[in-house]
Design a protein around this motif. Sequence first.
Motif, short mmCIF file in Angstrom:
data_model
loop_
_atom_site.label_atom_id
_atom_site.label_comp_id
_atom_site.label_asym_id
_atom_site.label_seq_id
_atom_site.Cartn_x
_atom_site.Cartn_y
_atom_site.Cartn_z
N MET A 167 0.81 -1.21 0.00
CA MET A 167 0.00 0.00 0.00
C MET A 167 0.85 1.27 0.00
O MET A 167 0.40 2.33 -0.40
N VAL A 168 2.09 1.17 0.49
CA VAL A 168 2.98 2.33 0.51
C VAL A 168 3.79 2.32 -0.78
O VAL A 168 4.80 1.63 -0.90
N ASP A 169 3.30 3.08 -1.77
CA ASP A 169 3.97 3.12 -3.05
C ASP A 169 4.47 4.54 -3.32
O ASP A 169 4.52 5.38 -2.42
N ALA A 170 4.84 4.81 -4.55
CA ALA A 170 5.40 6.12 -4.89
C ALA A 170 4.39 7.24 -4.70
O ALA A 170 4.77 8.40 -4.48
N GLN A 171 3.10 6.93 -4.78
CA GLN A 171 2.07 7.94 -4.63
C GLN A 171 1.71 8.22 -3.17
O GLN A 171 0.99 9.19 -2.89
N PHE A 172 2.20 7.38 -2.27
CA PHE A 172 1.81 7.54 -0.87
C PHE A 172 2.33 8.83 -0.25
O PHE A 172 1.61 9.52 0.47
N TRP A 173 3.59 9.16 -0.53
CA TRP A 173 4.19 10.32 0.13
C TRP A 173 3.58 11.64 -0.33
O TRP A 173 3.31 12.52 0.50
N PRO A 174 3.30 11.83 -1.63
CA PRO A 174 2.55 13.03 -2.01
C PRO A 174 1.18 13.09 -1.35
O PRO A 174 0.73 14.17 -0.95
N PHE A 175 0.52 11.93 -1.21
CA PHE A 175 -0.77 11.89 -0.53
C PHE A 175 -0.63 12.32 0.92
O PHE A 175 -1.44 13.12 1.43
N LEU A 176 0.40 11.81 1.59
CA LEU A 176 0.60 12.12 3.00
C LEU A 176 0.84 13.62 3.21
O LEU A 176 0.27 14.23 4.13
N ILE A 177 1.65 14.22 2.35
CA ILE A 177 1.92 15.65 2.46
C ILE A 177 0.65 16.45 2.22
O ILE A 177 0.30 17.36 2.99
N ALA A 178 -0.08 16.10 1.16
CA ALA A 178 -1.30 16.84 0.82
C ALA A 178 -2.35 16.71 1.91
O ALA A 178 -2.97 17.71 2.31
N ILE A 179 -2.55 15.50 2.43
CA ILE A 179 -3.61 15.29 3.42
C ILE A 179 -3.24 15.93 4.74
O ILE A 179 -4.13 16.36 5.52
N THR A 180 -1.95 16.02 5.06
CA THR A 180 -1.53 16.69 6.29
C THR A 180 -1.82 18.18 6.22
O THR A 180 -2.37 18.78 7.16
N LEU A 181 -1.49 18.80 5.09
CA LEU A 181 -1.76 20.23 4.93
C LEU A 181 -3.26 20.51 4.94
O LEU A 181 -3.71 21.48 5.56
N LEU A 182 -4.02 19.65 4.30
CA LEU A 182 -5.47 19.85 4.28
C LEU A 182 -6.08 19.65 5.66
O LEU A 182 -7.02 20.36 6.03
N SER A 183 -5.56 18.70 6.42
CA SER A 183 -6.09 18.46 7.77
C SER A 183 -5.83 19.64 8.70
O SER A 183 -6.61 19.89 9.63
N MET A 184 -4.75 20.36 8.45
CA MET A 184 -4.40 21.50 9.30
C MET A 184 -5.14 22.77 8.90
O MET A 184 -5.07 23.77 9.62
N SER A 185 -5.85 22.73 7.78
CA SER A 185 -6.60 23.91 7.37
C SER A 185 -7.84 24.05 8.26
O SER A 185 -8.59 23.09 8.44
N PRO A 186 -8.07 25.24 8.83
CA PRO A 186 -9.23 25.40 9.72
C PRO A 186 -10.53 25.29 8.95
O PRO A 186 -10.65 25.71 7.81
N GLY A 187 -11.50 24.67 9.59
CA GLY A 187 -12.80 24.51 8.96
C GLY A 187 -13.83 24.10 9.98
O GLY A 187 -13.66 24.29 11.20
N VAL A 188 -14.92 23.50 9.51
CA VAL A 188 -16.02 23.11 10.39
C VAL A 188 -15.55 22.11 11.44
O VAL A 188 -15.93 22.21 12.62
N ASP A 189 -14.73 21.13 11.04
CA ASP A 189 -14.27 20.12 11.99
C ASP A 189 -13.50 20.75 13.14
O ASP A 189 -13.72 20.40 14.32
N THR A 190 -12.61 21.67 12.84
CA THR A 190 -11.82 22.33 13.88
C THR A 190 -12.72 23.11 14.83
O THR A 190 -12.55 23.06 16.06
N LEU A 191 -13.69 23.84 14.26
CA LEU A 191 -14.61 24.62 15.09
C LEU A 191 -15.39 23.71 16.04
O LEU A 191 -15.57 24.03 17.22
N LEU A 192 -15.86 22.59 15.52
CA LEU A 192 -16.66 21.68 16.34
C LEU A 192 -15.81 21.06 17.45
O LEU A 192 -16.27 20.92 18.59
N VAL A 193 -14.58 20.69 17.14
CA VAL A 193 -13.68 20.13 18.15
C VAL A 193 -13.41 21.15 19.25
O VAL A 193 -13.45 20.82 20.45
N ILE A 194 -13.14 22.40 18.87
CA ILE A 194 -12.87 23.45 19.86
C ILE A 194 -14.11 23.69 20.73
O ILE A 194 -14.02 23.77 21.96
N ARG A 195 -15.26 23.80 20.09
CA ARG A 195 -16.49 24.07 20.84
C ARG A 195 -16.80 22.96 21.83
O ARG A 195 -17.13 23.21 23.00
#
Length: 213
Positions: free
Chosen positions: A1-29
């Motif tokens: 499952m860890v192939d050449a495409q995994f690392w670009p996915f990991l970088i992209a999904i990490t940056l997207l997860s850190m972007s503030p949005g509804v999930d972050t607001l709900l967790v804080i509240r």
Amino acid sequence: MVDAQFWPFLIAITLLSMSPGVDTLLVIRNTARGGVRDGVLTSLAICCGLFVHATISALGISLILLQSAWAFSALKLAGAGYLVWLGINGLLAARRGQGLPLGSVQGGQEAVPIWRPMREGLLSNVLNPKTVVFYMAFLPQFIAPTDPALLKSLWLAGVHFVVANVWQIAIVFMVGSAGRWLGSRLFARVLNGATGAVLILFGVRLALERQPA
């Protein structure tokens, strides 16, 4: 499952997860409302919804939603309505002006049933059609034609689950460490009012967005 495409996915999904949005607001509240326990449960429930979207994407149901205007609109309005409902609850709590219950932040009695933050987190994610569209557009870029689509989608969702939880639970503990401050009535009103208003705006904007071409 860890192939050449995994690392670009990991970088992209990490940056997207850190972007503030509804999930972050709900967790804080929810952390402010019921302490670290509520925040962690909310984060876990939100991220469990990722497996639902990954399965939908892999089975091609997302394509049906995108092609069917009424199905997409129904899902979109359901998610928007839930966000507005959460926002109205926040504004009502701000109006009452009660101090935020410290809950597990100070080891006191929990303020809400254990199922409530889990329900709120799961429904907030599952009823968000933007996550369906995102997974439909994003995951296939990292799945080769020879890969088992469902298994690979669930694997990528599992990576997203871990990354998003690490980030959101870090936020939980940052919020939870401010126990005495969170207990003030003024802070309760400001936080509930601000998050309530933003959640309503998210919901209204989601309801008014056009179906993607």
